[in-house]
Each structure stands twice: as structure tokens, then as C-alpha cells.
Write an enzyme that holds these catalytic residues in place. Structure first.
Site, PDB file in Angstrom:
ATOM      1  N   ARG A  41       0.866  -1.180   0.000  1.00 12.17           N
ATOM      2  CA  ARG A  41       0.000   0.000   0.000  1.00 12.17           C
ATOM      3  C   ARG A  41       0.906   1.235   0.000  1.00 12.17           C
ATOM      4  NH1 ARG A  41      -2.731   2.878   4.993  1.00 12.17           N
ATOM      5  NH2 ARG A  41      -4.114   4.289   3.871  1.00 12.17           N
TER       6      ARG A  41
ATOM      7  N   HIS B 146      -8.337   6.579   0.604  1.00 11.66           N
ATOM      8  CA  HIS B 146      -9.129   5.335   0.735  1.00 11.66           C
ATOM      9  C   HIS B 146      -9.532   4.786  -0.633  1.00 11.66           C
ATOM     10  CE1 HIS B 146     -10.611   7.215   4.755  1.00 11.66           C
ATOM     11  NE2 HIS B 146      -9.657   6.351   5.032  1.00 11.66           N
TER      12      HIS B 146
ATOM     13  N   ARG C  15     -10.629  14.207  13.408  1.00 12.49           N
ATOM     14  CA  ARG C  15     -10.401  15.244  12.384  1.00 12.49           C
ATOM     15  C   ARG C  15     -11.670  16.042  12.136  1.00 12.49           C
ATOM     16  NH1 ARG C  15      -7.903  11.214   8.001  1.00 12.49           N
ATOM     17  NH2 ARG C  15      -7.316   9.802   9.653  1.00 12.49           N
TER      18      ARG C  15
ATOM     19  N   GLU D 101      -9.273  -4.094   1.924  1.00 14.82           N
ATOM     20  CA  GLU D 101      -8.214  -3.411   1.172  1.00 14.82           C
ATOM     21  C   GLU D 101      -7.075  -4.367   0.827  1.00 14.82           C
ATOM     22  OE1 GLU D 101      -7.877   1.003   2.518  1.00 14.82           O
ATOM     23  OE2 GLU D 101      -8.881  -0.075   4.122  1.00 14.82           O
TER      24      GLU D 101
END
Ligand code: AMP
Length: 399
Positions: free
Chosen positions: A90, A179, A240, A383
Site C-alpha cells: 500500500r 481510501h 479530524r 483493502e
């Protein structure tokens, strides 16, 4: 083909070994506290989790421990490391330079390094992991799979900011989105579940985890997404802020006597549902606190759902319609009240949720009623599997 999938953070390394023929996970785990002390978690398929504390001064020792565990006589899942035919890494930020996954070469690493500015916490760690694997397994082909790649085909009207054009030209300041591997995986799966062609479908993917983003996927292409230059823009997240009037930042910084970095730290680490509620960034804690009457926990949940629903509305307009909505990641997969809370705003689209079906955690499920005009699904993201699939495709095509 047996594929090792690696996801490196600054002090951690998550891994899986996947047999791409069956798509079964042979082993998985993580290395934590790299550079501090070091801990390996290893779990072979169907076996117990093993935890080994051992020094890991750098990612290289971490990779070596993972490889040793994989060929361990008793609990290893491989007879020899020669069985690993490819490694998929990744990589968080590929700027405009990587619009697709790519075979890792010296040249490619240099180009990834040139994107470090835009992902200073992630890209350097990704490169350290890549280099460690290259040193230990120099003959195994490796592929970089970028978080930003799936969004790299957005139209300019979606990725440009309303600031002087020269900052795009000089510094490449624009929306990149993140993402991407998850948005790609989930939108493809949504089309399969809906029994519709991926290249003729309007899908909105709500990736709601500790970091959260939403994307509009039209005919298989991400045409807009909520995260921007960095993963700070868009939805309200665990810690966030998501979207905020930039003037509020200057206003607070002046009052507090902060520089820009301190203000951005507040937006990244002290905001979101955690900052609003004063309770936690974890939705399990928020749900529990709200159920006990904590008003700020309830406010944080309400704000979170409202913001997601506003984006769904915006992306429905961006695509002039929506056929499928998919919820994924930790919150999307597990939190019924969030899915219900979001969909309560969307009855104008003819969406109705089946309350019983929505009572699901971490499972693939249609949660809208048969007469709902838009199909709504829970689709667990994967993922690692998406990275494995990309890796196999690139490696096969390179032969
Ligand atoms: P992720 O970043 O995708 O791993 O998602 C992590 C977040 O998902 C956590 O911070 C929780 O807020 C949420 N989450 C995970 N499991 C559950 C659960 N069983 N119920 C509610 N929320 C959950």
C-alpha cells in the site's frame, strides 16, 4: 499465486499472505512498536494468534520476523519463501504521477519519494517497507498500490480548489482523495450485489472509519470524493474536523497564540467527534454515552450523520442520480444508528431502510426494503484483497 500484502505505517507494519487463486488468507498479523521495542502478532488461518516481543529497531527486522514466522516449522504457512510470488505494497500518495498501480522499480521509488511532501507521515513509511522487502526478497516482483489512484480520474471541476490557479501549477495543490482502494473494492462489489454493470451504475460509497471519506462512483470512475489535498477535508471524523471555514483557523490561532502547524494539529488530532463530545473518537463509546443522556455525545453523532447525508445529497447532484449507496469500514459496517441516521435524511430519494436487515454488523447485506428506489448495502471493505488482486494483475501483465 501467493501474495504478501504489506501496509507500512511509521511504527507499524500490517501484513497478509493471500492465495490469489482461492482469495483465502493464509496468514495475517502486524508488527507494532517498530523503532521503540517491537512486537509481532502472527495468525495462521484457522490457528491461534501468536504474540512475540522482540527488538525491531527498523522495518527491516520487522519484515524479517514476518518472513521467519511464515516459514516457521510448526506454525508457518509456507514451506519456503520461494512460494511468495509477488508482494503488494500500500502506498498512500501518488500525487498526479501515479494514476494506476505500478511495478516497483528504482525509478518508481524515486517518484514516490517526490510525493513525500504531500503525505509526510505515510509515504516515507511506505518506502521504508518497500526497501526492507527489496533487501530481503530482491527477486520477488513488487507492486505499489496507491490510495490516491482510484480518484485520479476525477474531472478538474471536482479536484480544483477555488484559489489562484498558479498554486495548482506550482505546487500541485488540488483534491487527491484517499481510501481509493476501499472505494474501488466496495463500489465494484456493490455493482455485483446489485446485479448491474459496473460501467453503467451510479454508486455512492461511504467509507466511515476512524478516517472517513465518501465518493461518487459513476460508471466505474470516481468522479468526486470528500478528502482533499490531505485526509483532513470532508466528513467529520474520529479526531479530524473535516470541512471548516479556513478563517476559523486563523481566528482560533490568533486567540491561542498558535502557529499554523499547531492549528492544523488541533484540526487533525483534537477535533472530530472526539473534540465535539469530549467523550471519545470511538463510536461504541459515543453510542453508550448518548444512551446515558450525554448531550454532546448525541450532538457528535447527529453532526456526523448530518454531514454524511449532506455529501450523499451533493454527490447525487454531481451524478444526477444515484442507484446504490454502500456503507463500509468500522463505523459503516458496524453502527446501525449511523446508517439509519444518514438514511433518515434521504427519504426524498425514495430510500427506505429495513430495520431488521439494518441490524447487521460486519456482514455483507442489503439493508434497504425491496421497494426502496436506491439499493443500500453494508459491504465490508477488504483493502488487502484489493491490493492482492491489483498486484496479481500487474505482475501477470509484466511477464
Ligand atoms: P476503521 O478505521 O475502519 O478501523 O474504523 C474504526 C472505528 O470503527 C472505531 O473507531 C469505531 O468508532 C468504529 N467501530 C468499530 N467497531 C465497531 C462496533 N462494533 N460498533 C460501533 N463502532 C465500531
Amino acid at each position: 499465486m501467493k501474495v504478501l500484502v504489506i501496509n507500512c505505517g511509521s511504527s507499524s507494519l500490517k501484513y497478509q499472505v493471500i492465495d490469489s487463486d482461492t482469495e483465502g488468507v493464509l496468514a495475517k498479523g502486524l508488527c507494532e512498536r517498530i523503532g521503540i521495542d517491537g512486537r509481532l502478532v502472527y495468525q495462521p488461518a484457522g490457528g491461534d494468534k501468536e504474540i512475540t516481543d522482540a527488538p525491531m529497531p527498523t522495518h527491516k527486522e520487522a519484515v524479517r520476523m514476518v518472513l521467519d514466522a511464515l516459514v516457521n516449522e510448526k506454525t508457518g504457512v509456507l514451506k519456503s519463501l520461494d512460494e511468495v510470488e509477488a508482494i503488494g505494497h500500500r502506498v498512500v500518495h501518488g500525487e498526479e504521477k501515479f494514476r494506476e498501480s505500478a511495478l516497483i522499480t528504482d525509478e518508481m521509488i524515486k517518484t514516490v519519494e517526490s510525493c513525500n511532501d504531500l503525505a509526510p507521515l505515510h509515504n516515507p513509511a511506505n518506502i521504508i517497507g518497500i526497501n526492507a522487502c527489496r533487501e530481503l526478497m530482491p527477486n520477488v516482483p513488487m507492486v505499489g498500490v496507491f490510495d490516491t489512484a482510484f480518484h485520479a480520474h476525477m474531472p478538474a471541476k471536482a479536484y480544483m480548489y477555488g484559489i489562484p490557479y498558479k498554486y495548482y501549477e506550482q505546487y500541485k495543490v488540488r483534491r487527491y482523495g484517499f481510501h481509493g482502494t476501499s472505494h474501488s473494492f466496495v463500489s465494484k462489489r456493490a455493482a455485483e450485489l446489485a446485479g448491474k454493470p459496473y460501467n453503467n451504475l451510479k454508486t455512492i460509497v461511504c467509507h466511515l472509519g476512524n478516517g472517513a471519506s465518501i465518493s461518487a462512483v459513476e460508471n466505474g470512475v470516481s468522479v468526486d470524493t470528500s478528502m482533499g489535498l490531505s485526509p483532513l477535508e470532508g466528513l467529520i471524523m474520529g479526531t479530524r474536523s473535516g470541512d471548516i471555514d479556513p478563517s476559523a483557523i486563523e481566528f482560533i490561532a490568533k486567540k491561542e497564540g498558535w502557529d499554523i502547524s499547531r492549528a492544523v494539529q488541533m484540526l487533525n488530532k483534537e477535533s472530530g467527534v472526539d473534540g465535539i463530545s469530549g467523550v471519545s473518537s470511538d463510536f461504541r463509546d459515543l453510542e453508550a454515552a448518548a444512551a446515558e443522556g450525554n448531550e454532546r455525545a448525541q450532538l457528535a453523532l447527529d453532526m456526523f450523520c448530518y454531514r454524511v447525508a449532506k455529501y450523499v445529497g451533493a454527490y447525487t447532484a454531481a451524478m444526477n442520480g444515484v442507484d446504490v449507496i454502500a456503507f463500509t469500514a468500522g463505523i459503516g459496517e458496524n453502527t446501525k444508528i449511523v446508517r439509519q441516521g444518514v438514511c433518515d435524511y434521504l427519504t426524498f430519494l425514495g430510500i427506505t431502510i429495513d430495520d431488521e436487515a439494518n441490524n447487521v454488523k460486519g456482514e455483507e447485506k442489503l439493508i434497504s426494503t425491496p421497494d426502496s428506489k436506491v439499493k443500500v448495502y453494508v459491504i465490508p471493505t477488504n483493502e488487502e484483497l484489493a491490493i492482492c488482486r491489483e498486484t496479481v494483475e500487474i505482475v501477470k501483465n509484466s511477464r
